[in-house]
Motif scaffolding. Structure first.
Motif, PDB file in Angstrom:
ATOM      1  N   ASP A 183      45.018  48.383  39.258  1.00  0.00           N
ATOM      2  CA  ASP A 183      43.875  48.182  40.155  1.00  0.00           C
ATOM      3  C   ASP A 183      43.039  46.961  39.760  1.00  0.00           C
ATOM      4  N   PHE A 184      43.725  45.938  39.308  1.00  0.00           N
ATOM      5  CA  PHE A 184      43.108  44.644  39.014  1.00  0.00           C
ATOM      6  C   PHE A 184      44.228  43.598  38.966  1.00  0.00           C
ATOM      7  N   ILE A 185      43.858  42.342  39.130  1.00  0.00           N
ATOM      8  CA  ILE A 185      44.832  41.259  38.990  1.00  0.00           C
ATOM      9  C   ILE A 185      44.834  40.837  37.525  1.00  0.00           C
ATOM     10  N   SER A 229      37.405  47.503  38.678  1.00  0.00           N
ATOM     11  CA  SER A 229      38.538  47.815  39.534  1.00  0.00           C
ATOM     12  C   SER A 229      38.485  46.955  40.791  1.00  0.00           C
ATOM     13  N   HIS A 230      39.663  46.564  41.294  1.00  0.00           N
ATOM     14  CA  HIS A 230      39.731  45.667  42.457  1.00  0.00           C
ATOM     15  C   HIS A 230      39.434  46.441  43.738  1.00  0.00           C
ATOM     16  N   HIS A 290      46.972  35.939  36.971  1.00  0.00           N
ATOM     17  CA  HIS A 290      45.916  35.044  37.446  1.00  0.00           C
ATOM     18  C   HIS A 290      46.142  33.617  36.955  1.00  0.00           C
ATOM     19  N   THR A 292      40.073  38.966  40.758  1.00  0.00           N
ATOM     20  CA  THR A 292      39.511  39.898  39.787  1.00  0.00           C
ATOM     21  C   THR A 292      38.614  39.121  38.830  1.00  0.00           C
ATOM     22  N   GLU A 293      37.451  39.651  38.579  1.00  0.00           N
ATOM     23  CA  GLU A 293      36.578  39.051  37.573  1.00  0.00           C
ATOM     24  C   GLU A 293      37.034  39.513  36.193  1.00  0.00           C
ATOM     25  N   SER A 324      44.837  40.112  49.542  1.00  0.00           N
ATOM     26  CA  SER A 324      43.428  40.178  49.942  1.00  0.00           C
ATOM     27  C   SER A 324      42.700  38.851  49.745  1.00  0.00           C
ATOM     28  N   PRO A 367      39.970  42.953  32.641  1.00  0.00           N
ATOM     29  CA  PRO A 367      39.238  43.054  33.905  1.00  0.00           C
ATOM     30  C   PRO A 367      37.843  43.630  33.699  1.00  0.00           C
ATOM     31  N   LEU A 424      46.521  43.334  46.475  1.00  0.00           N
ATOM     32  CA  LEU A 424      45.460  42.636  45.743  1.00  0.00           C
ATOM     33  C   LEU A 424      45.542  41.130  45.949  1.00  0.00           C
TER      34      LEU A 424
END
Length: 382
Positions: free
Chosen positions: A266-268, A251-252, A273, A240-241, A236, A248, A233
């Motif tokens: 499956d998210f930061i 999902s990322h 952050h 993540t929004e 990449s 979140p 993640l």
């Protein structure tokens, strides 16, 4: 094991061993008071690359066997102090397991009801441990991934008026590591060399909080952050929004399933952050799942350190760092939890429950108390 260590280090290790039998010199009011102050243990030359020294910080020696004991205590104490959590309330959280176990422990001790949301793919023993500690466990579909269990916890908290821990968002998470984990490391390495500190991330609290403390006191220490090769993640570059509360919003896109439970949902997470990457991060290391599993198995078989797949992943990154590090470098890796959390996972898939051919041969090598397949049990030999 200690012959190649510097004289100062040998002396410190000898003093530690000589204190056995002295006790802690204190009595504790409850189980939460023994969270933290976990030891750093040196690896032998069986695993450590030549010319370097690698230590492991053994977070599995927290009372409920993981680094998440710190997070749970931080969140509950902050909520009590702010008035968000009152006697008789229910605490809810979404977790891959270790945070839920830790939250269930603190709730049991403090008298709160506890509900945990967990995606179905995480190990069965984690569910049973949480239920043993008095928690209710609500499973969510595997296809929903980490985002799904977070969303379910949010829905339940809103509907029933429960306190949601927000482990991925709350500042209490990283701040507790800033005043405990980081200072512990600094104290243990005071007057000693420390060149690299290696950690993975689940929420990012350890990296963010302990990293800030270490860098503030010893800016020369290089911080290495590990994430699954299958779920890069951070690698990449896609953020993540987050919604207004920090959770979140989706999902990322770079996430795919990986075997390193506890690492990289499956998210930061907002906690990660918000970490000052320019100040903290020296290198981001992708860890192959197979390498994490093999390293955890080697730590157990060659060092007697029983850690989980996440601990194996962190140590894999530490050993790779050691291979490239200058001569004499000292590296510290975090071992987040115990291998006993992974009995139903790939970590133990090659570990048989029944006796092997070699073990059967040993059993037959003396006449008494034999338990052999297809034969009547033998007790004392005639």
């Amino acid at each position: 094991m200690y012959r190649a260590a510097p004289r100062l280090l040998r002396s410190a290790l000898s003093r530690t061993v000589s204190s056995r039998g002295a006790g802690r010199g204190a009595l504790y009011e409850d189980v939460t008071e023994i969270i933290g102050n976990t030891p750093c243990v040196k690896l032998s030359e069986k695993l450590c690359p030549p010319g370097t020294t690698v230590f492991a910080k053994c977070e599995f020696l927290n009372p409920l066997s993981s680094v998440k004991d710190r997070l749970a205590l931080a969140v509950i104490e902050e909520a009590e102090a702010s008035g968000k959590l009152k006697p008789g309330d229910t605490v809810i959280e979404a977790t891959s397991g270790n945070t839920g176990i830790a939250v269930a422990m603190v709730c049991a001790q403090r008298g709160y009801k506890c509900v945990i949301c967990m995606a179905e793919q995480f190990s069965v023993e984690r569910r049973r441990l949480m239920r043993m500690l008095g928690a209710k466990v609500v499973l969510t579909p595997k296809a929903g991934k980490g985002f799904g269990m977070v969303k379910k916890a949010e829905e339940l908290a809103e509907k029933h008026g429960w306190f949601l821990c927000h482990q991925f968002e709350t500042e209490a998470n990283w701040k507790f590591h800033n005043v405990t984990t980081g200072p512990e490391i600094l104290a243990d390495f005071e007057g000693k060399r420390l060149d690299y500190w290696v950690t993975g991330y689940g929420t990012g609290g350890t990296f963010h909080g302990a990293g800030k403390a270490i860098k503030a006191a010893r800016p020369d220490v290089k911080i290495v952050l590990a994430e699954p090769e299958d779920a890069g993640l951070l690698a990449s570059g896609v953020p993540t929004e987050h919604k207004p509360d920090g959770s979140p919003s989706a999902s990322h896109p770079a996430f795919s399933a990986h075997p390193i439970q506890g690492w990289t949902p499956d998210f930061i997470p907002k906690v990660l952050h918000d970490a000052p990457m320019d100040m903290l991060l020296h290198e981001l290391v992708p860890v192959p799942g197979a390498g994490a599993i093999a390293t955890a198995q080697s730590l157990a078989a060659k060092e007697g350190l029983l850690t989980g797949i996440s601990g194996g992943g962190t140590m894999w990154a530490a050993l790779e760092t050691a291979k490239k590090a200058p001569e004499g470098s000292v590296i510290l890796a975090m071992l987040p939890d115990t291998g006993e959390r992974y009995l139903s996972t790939p970590l133990f898939s090659d570990i048989p429950a029944d006796m092997s051919e070699e073990e059967l041969a040993l059993a037959e090598s003396t006449p008494s108390y034999q338990l052999l397949p297809g034969k009547e049990p033998v007790l004392a030999a005639a």
